[in-house]
Design a protein around this motif. Structure first.
Motif, PDB file in Angstrom:
ATOM      1  N   GLY A   1       0.813  -1.209   0.000  1.00 38.30           N
ATOM      2  CA  GLY A   1       0.000   0.000   0.000  1.00 38.30           C
ATOM      3  C   GLY A   1       0.841   1.252   0.000  1.00 38.30           C
ATOM      4  O   GLY A   1       0.519   2.233  -0.679  1.00 38.30           O
ATOM      5  N   ALA A   2       1.916   1.246   0.774  1.00 39.50           N
ATOM      6  CA  ALA A   2       2.806   2.405   0.798  1.00 39.50           C
ATOM      7  C   ALA A   2       3.463   2.610  -0.555  1.00 39.50           C
ATOM      8  O   ALA A   2       3.564   3.739  -1.049  1.00 39.50           O
ATOM      9  N   LEU A   3       3.918   1.530  -1.171  1.00 39.66           N
ATOM     10  CA  LEU A   3       4.564   1.639  -2.481  1.00 39.66           C
ATOM     11  C   LEU A   3       3.599   2.180  -3.530  1.00 39.66           C
ATOM     12  O   LEU A   3       3.987   2.986  -4.383  1.00 39.66           O
ATOM     13  N   ALA A   4       2.343   1.749  -3.468  1.00 41.56           N
ATOM     14  CA  ALA A   4       1.346   2.262  -4.406  1.00 41.56           C
ATOM     15  C   ALA A   4       1.123   3.753  -4.188  1.00 41.56           C
ATOM     16  O   ALA A   4       0.981   4.525  -5.155  1.00 41.56           O
ATOM     17  N   THR A   5       1.113   4.177  -2.930  1.00 41.43           N
ATOM     18  CA  THR A   5       0.928   5.596  -2.620  1.00 41.43           C
ATOM     19  C   THR A   5       2.112   6.419  -3.101  1.00 41.43           C
ATOM     20  O   THR A   5       1.945   7.489  -3.699  1.00 41.43           O
ATOM     21  N   ALA A   6       3.329   5.929  -2.846  1.00 42.20           N
ATOM     22  CA  ALA A   6       4.522   6.651  -3.300  1.00 42.20           C
ATOM     23  C   ALA A   6       4.562   6.751  -4.816  1.00 42.20           C
ATOM     24  O   ALA A   6       4.921   7.798  -5.372  1.00 42.20           O
ATOM     25  N   THR A   7       4.189   5.667  -5.491  1.00 31.96           N
ATOM     26  CA  THR A   7       4.165   5.673  -6.954  1.00 31.96           C
ATOM     27  C   THR A   7       3.162   6.696  -7.476  1.00 31.96           C
ATOM     28  O   THR A   7       3.443   7.451  -8.421  1.00 31.96           O
ATOM     29  N   ARG A   8       1.993   6.730  -6.858  1.00 27.92           N
ATOM     30  CA  ARG A   8       0.974   7.701  -7.271  1.00 27.92           C
ATOM     31  C   ARG A   8       1.446   9.125  -7.033  1.00 27.92           C
ATOM     32  O   ARG A   8       1.231  10.014  -7.870  1.00 27.92           O
ATOM     33  N   ASN A   9       2.104   9.358  -5.915  1.00 25.15           N
ATOM     34  CA  ASN A   9       2.615  10.703  -5.641  1.00 25.15           C
ATOM     35  C   ASN A   9       3.668  11.113  -6.663  1.00 25.15           C
ATOM     36  O   ASN A   9       3.686  12.261  -7.125  1.00 25.15           O
ATOM     37  N   ALA A  10       4.542  10.184  -7.017  1.00 24.17           N
ATOM     38  CA  ALA A  10       5.557  10.494  -8.032  1.00 24.17           C
ATOM     39  C   ALA A  10       4.908  10.861  -9.363  1.00 24.17           C
ATOM     40  O   ALA A  10       5.330  11.811 -10.037  1.00 24.17           O
ATOM     41  N   GLU A  11       3.881  10.123  -9.725  1.00 25.57           N
ATOM     42  CA  GLU A  11       3.168  10.404 -10.979  1.00 25.57           C
ATOM     43  C   GLU A  11       2.501  11.777 -10.923  1.00 25.57           C
ATOM     44  O   GLU A  11       2.593  12.571 -11.873  1.00 25.57           O
ATOM     45  N   ASN A  12       1.827  12.060  -9.824  1.00 28.05           N
ATOM     46  CA  ASN A  12       1.115  13.332  -9.700  1.00 28.05           C
ATOM     47  C   ASN A  12       2.060  14.525  -9.728  1.00 28.05           C
ATOM     48  O   ASN A  12       1.674  15.617 -10.153  1.00 28.05           O
ATOM     49  N   LEU A  13       3.291  14.316  -9.281  1.00 22.73           N
ATOM     50  CA  LEU A  13       4.270  15.397  -9.224  1.00 22.73           C
ATOM     51  C   LEU A  13       5.159  15.464 -10.464  1.00 22.73           C
ATOM     52  O   LEU A  13       6.050  16.314 -10.545  1.00 22.73           O
ATOM     53  N   GLY A  14       4.918  14.575 -11.413  1.00 22.92           N
ATOM     54  CA  GLY A  14       5.724  14.568 -12.621  1.00 22.92           C
ATOM     55  C   GLY A  14       7.136  14.054 -12.408  1.00 22.92           C
ATOM     56  O   GLY A  14       8.047  14.405 -13.163  1.00 22.92           O
ATOM     57  N   LEU A  15       7.323  13.202 -11.402  1.00 26.11           N
ATOM     58  CA  LEU A  15       8.655  12.712 -11.058  1.00 26.11           C
ATOM     59  C   LEU A  15       8.812  11.213 -11.290  1.00 26.11           C
ATOM     60  O   LEU A  15       9.844  10.635 -10.943  1.00 26.11           O
TER      61      LEU A  15
END
Length: 289
Positions: free
Chosen positions: A156-170
């Motif tokens: 779950g944490a990895l999915a959240t971090a991945t989503r945050n990276a996508e949302n931030l363009g990183l």
């Protein structure tokens, strides 16, 4: 009950009063954050247009959010995100809520990374226990030449971090990796960073309810003495660190001597201690001796 004829001004006043009556310390701020979020308004709207009508659906959403806050749920858990180092990061039940103290670690590491990039054109970062991705993504946002791998044991944490990276363009420079600390990690990195669990198991019950009941236990519990994760990181870091690399760890305010001794026992030297805004030791930077 939600008032179908509510105005923004009356909604803000009633929300603030309700939270204050429930003993919420930051009632004024929390009520404003919740009302603005669930009504889609801004602070400017509240000042310039307090009489604007709020539709029944938005008023009901505010009502539900206030009920959750009165039961002790942290405001940012209700909002579903928190700002960290100027970045908006989504939260999930599997992630620790990033806090301002951890921004001290980012501040401490950035000059080192920029110097590495100036010499070599790149810098690889390993973020252990990445959670929301807060540390890795803040570093990437400020050093465009860097890349980072965020490690966590929680899907779950990895999915959240991945989503945050996508949302931030990183996302092009961020990789999420499931691993129990270094177990599944190969290669070497110039920076190894971590905000590991550092609270002693026997201290968990005494934590504030907003932390104990809503942050994941796995991200809080550092074992009987709160030092277990530091022993793992210190023992494994040398084989994953490039020559001239840096290990940066966040610590509890009284843990500097113990954590320093653990790393020195594994062949590291303490380069620098960084205090948080309250003046407490918060971040230790280590290099190979």
């Amino acid at each position: 009950m939600a008032d179908a004829s509510a105005t923004l001004g009356t909604l803000l006043r009633s929300a603030r009063h309700r939270l204050a009556e429930s003993g919420i310390a930051d009632a004024a701020l929390d009520s404003r954050l919740l009302v603005e979020h669930f009504t889609g308004t801004t602070r400017s709207d509240a000042i310039a247009r307090p009489g604007m009508a709020v539709d029944a659906g938005a008023a009901a959403a505010v009502e539900s959010a206030l009920e959750r806050r009165c039961r002790g749920e942290p405001v940012h858990r209700i909002l579903g995100f928190r700002e960290f180092y100027g970045l908006r990061l989504s939260l999930s039940p599997e992630t620790l809520e990033p806090r301002p103290d951890t921004e001290v670690l980012v501040d401490a590491v950035l000059p080192f990374m920029r110097a590495v990039v100036a010499r070599e054109g790149e810098c690889r970062v390993l973020d252990l226990g990445t959670g929301t991705g807060a540390i890795a993504l803040a570093l990437l946002a400020n050093v465009p030449e860097a890349t980072a791998t965020g490690v966590d044991i929680s899907d779950g944490a990895l999915a959240t971090a991945t989503r945050n990276a996508e949302n931030l363009g990183l996302s092009a420079r961020f990789t999420a990796k499931k691993s129990d600390w270094f177990a599944q990690i190969s290669g070497r990195y110039r920076v190894i960073a971590a905000n590991p669990p550092y609270i002693g198991s026997h201290e968990i019950a005494a934590l504030q309810n907003e932390v104990r009941l809503f942050d994941p236990l796995r991200a809080l519990d550092g074992g009987e003495d709160g030092l277990g994760p530091y022993r793992i990181i210190a023992a494994g870091a040398a084989s994953r660190l490039e020559a001239g690399g840096l290990v940066a760890v966040e610590i509890g305010s009284t843990q500097r001597p113990d954590v320093t001794a653990i790393f020195e026992g594994e062949g590291f030297r303490l380069e620098r201690t960084v205090a948080d805004l309250a003046g407490n030791d918060r971040v230790l930077l280590f290099a190979t001796a």
